[in-house]
Scaffold this active site. Structure first.
Site, PDB file in Angstrom:
ATOM      1  N   HIS A  10       0.808  -1.084   0.010  1.00  0.00           N
ATOM      2  CA  HIS A  10       0.065   0.108  -0.090  1.00  0.00           C
ATOM      3  C   HIS A  10       0.887   1.101  -0.130  1.00  0.00           C
ATOM      4  O   HIS A  10       1.615   1.293   0.843  1.00  0.00           O
ATOM      5  CB  HIS A  10      -0.804   0.123   1.455  1.00  0.00           C
TER       6      HIS A  10
ATOM      7  N   TYR B  84      -9.015   5.613   7.894  1.00  0.00           N
ATOM      8  CA  TYR B  84      -8.920   5.622   9.352  1.00  0.00           C
ATOM      9  C   TYR B  84      -9.980   6.889   9.363  1.00  0.00           C
ATOM     10  O   TYR B  84      -9.830   8.026   8.776  1.00  0.00           O
ATOM     11  CB  TYR B  84      -7.730   6.196   9.571  1.00  0.00           C
TER      12      TYR B  84
ATOM     13  N   TYR C 167       4.244   6.266  10.229  1.00  0.00           N
ATOM     14  CA  TYR C 167       3.474   5.200   9.973  1.00  0.00           C
ATOM     15  C   TYR C 167       4.066   4.176   9.106  1.00  0.00           C
ATOM     16  O   TYR C 167       4.016   2.905   9.639  1.00  0.00           O
ATOM     17  CB  TYR C 167       2.127   5.659   8.942  1.00  0.00           C
TER      18      TYR C 167
HETATM   19  C1  PHB Z   1      -5.550  -4.747  10.644  1.00  0.00           C
HETATM   20  O1  PHB Z   1      -5.602  -4.898   9.614  1.00  0.00           O
HETATM   21  O2  PHB Z   1      -5.779  -5.293  11.357  1.00  0.00           O
HETATM   22  C2  PHB Z   1      -5.038  -3.220  11.178  1.00  0.00           C
HETATM   23  C3  PHB Z   1      -4.721  -2.347  10.288  1.00  0.00           C
HETATM   24  C4  PHB Z   1      -4.427  -1.217  10.860  1.00  0.00           C
HETATM   25  C5  PHB Z   1      -4.301  -0.736  12.216  1.00  0.00           C
HETATM   26  C6  PHB Z   1      -4.699  -1.860  12.861  1.00  0.00           C
HETATM   27  C7  PHB Z   1      -4.955  -3.017  12.463  1.00  0.00           C
HETATM   28  O3  PHB Z   1      -4.033   0.646  12.626  1.00  0.00           O
END
Ligand code: PHB
Ligand code: RFL
Length: 390
Positions: free
Chosen positions: A72, A200, A384
């Protein structure tokens, strides 16, 4: 039984450490309380930092990750009725891979088993002894039989609820903790992907996250009361909550499908120091926890064991223990940075019941800043994708 390094726990930290040590010619025994089937099917993390991918690739365990994981290059932040893309690759030159933690576990177990590793499942009554001496030992039961394992070092990779951290006397330990007043409700769904990238979302009703596991299995979360129960959430109620929090004015729609797993997780930030006592070292969740909003937990576990493998190699090859002595100090730099980032992402995106109108405006202003300033977007992006290793 004797070995060089006794490792407690076959999570990502324990298994990867055992493999990295093997590549350097150092012998280890891994003791795991659960069954192989159990550790290979427990659903947890999904996001791997660039540095984690590099380590798995260099260690020869990245083949499936490269073919089945999804690279990604960005994430989306949704708030105020709109979605905004953070272009991770353009801002940092790095990316993330979405590949489930239990798939990483399967790859690591396979490579350890192929090397005839001493990997013992379903051990019980594990206790650590003489960790202050040069020959610590581990007592445990396997197949009902009491056993003793003598080693040069014991590494506690046994997660937050393990026994290793508690073996360090209270008087030598300092714990830092924050428990959040909310949890995450997680679901696994049989459906096609709703979005090419993770979303998000910040919403008045609470946070929501759209993630994925494979082209036909999706992973979504939404903020909930940590004391709530899965039984209170029918599929219809879950979809209605996710649609409300995620869909906005641009016409994008979340795809529904068969929900085949539901769970609720609590959220905490936690650091225990030091990460060493005598010949016992802690790595991963046994020493620190982050809320999952920053997707850092497994990545931190990998960073810890990378350091330990280098330090143990220096000990065995050169008889030097400088890097072992500075392990806590070196590891904590990355850990506290990730603690801050995970706390910040959590604060930025969640609904806090007791937030005053003033605090709500601050949260909105921060979100606006993150998407409109290149400097602020870069702060999010570089944390990130993961900061480089020192
Ligand atoms: C997940 O895909 O489980 C996942 C992805 C991003 C996050 C936390 C969990 O910040
Ligand atoms: P683990 O994975 O907890 O493994 C510890 C192992 O030790 C065993 N054990 C014992 N064995 C022998 N004797 C004992 N006394 C023992 N006590 C325990 C356990 O059975 C287990 O097998 O710790 P480790 O290796 O430090 O790995 C940490 C990660 O698992 C954790 O940080 C991540 O899952 C966190 N996390 C995420 N991390 C990321 O980097 N990216 C993500 O996207 C991400 N998403 C998440 C997450 C964690 C989540 N949950 C469920 C807390 C999403 C979620 C929902």
């Amino acid at each position: 039984m004797n070995t060089q390094v006794a490792i407690i726990g076959a999570g990502p930290a324990g298994l990867l450490l055992s493999h990295l040590l093997h590549l350097r010619g150092i012998e280890s025994v891994v003791l795991e309380s659960r069954t192989r089937a159990d550790i290979e099917s427990t659903i947890r993390a999904g996001v791997l930092e660039q540095g984690t991918m590099d380590i798995l690739n260099e260690a020869g365990v990245g083949v499936r990750m490269r073919s089945e994981g999804a690279l990604h290059h960005g994430i989306e932040l949704a708030f105020g009725g709109k979605r905004h893309r953070i272009d991770l690759s353009e801002l940092t030159g790095r990316a993330i891979t979405v590949y489930a933690q239990h798939e990483v576990i399967k790859d690591l177990v396979a490579v350890r088993v192929a090397a005839d590793a001493q990997l013992l499942f379903e051990v019980s009554d594990v206790s650590l002894h003489a960790i202050d001496s040069e020959q610590p030992s581990v007592r445990f039961k396997h197949g009902g039989e009491p056993q003793q394992l003598k080693a040069d070092f014991v590494i506690g990779c046994d997660g937050f609820h393990g026994i290793a951290r508690a073996t360090i006397p209270d008087i030598s330990r300092r714990d830092y903790q924050r428990i959040y007043p909310f949890g995450w409700f997680g679901i696994l769904v049989e459906s096609a992907q709703s979005s090419d990238e993770l979303i998000y979302a910040q919403h008045d009703r609470g946070f929501a996250l759209v993630s994925t596991r494979s082209p036909m299995v999706q992973r979504h979360y939404f903020q909930c009361d940590p004391k709530d129960e899965v039984a209170n959430w029918s599929d219809d109620r879950i979809w209605s909550e996710l649609h409300t929090r995620l869909e906005n004015r641009d016409g994008w729609k979340l795809k529904e499908g068969k929900i085949f797993q539901k769970n609720i997780i609590g959220m905490r930030s936690f650091v225990s120091t030091p990460m060493q006592h005598g010949r016992l070292f802690l790595a991963g969740d046994s020493a620190h926890i982050v809320p999952p909003t920053g997707a850092k937990g497994m990545n931190l576990a990998v960073a810890d064991v990378r350091l330990l493998s280098i330090a143990l190699d220096e000990f065995y090859k050169k008889g030097q223990q400088d890097q072992l002595d500075t392990y806590t100090e070196t590891a904590l730099k990355r850990i506290w940075r990730a603690e801050h980032f995970s706390w910040w992402m959590t604060s930025l995106l969640h609904r806090f019941e007791d937030a005053s109108p003033f605090q709500k405006e601050l949260q909105r202003a921060e979100l606006e800043y993150v998407i409109s300033s290149r400097a602020a977007s870069t702060v999010l992006a570089e944390n990130y994708v993961g900061l480089p290793f020192v």
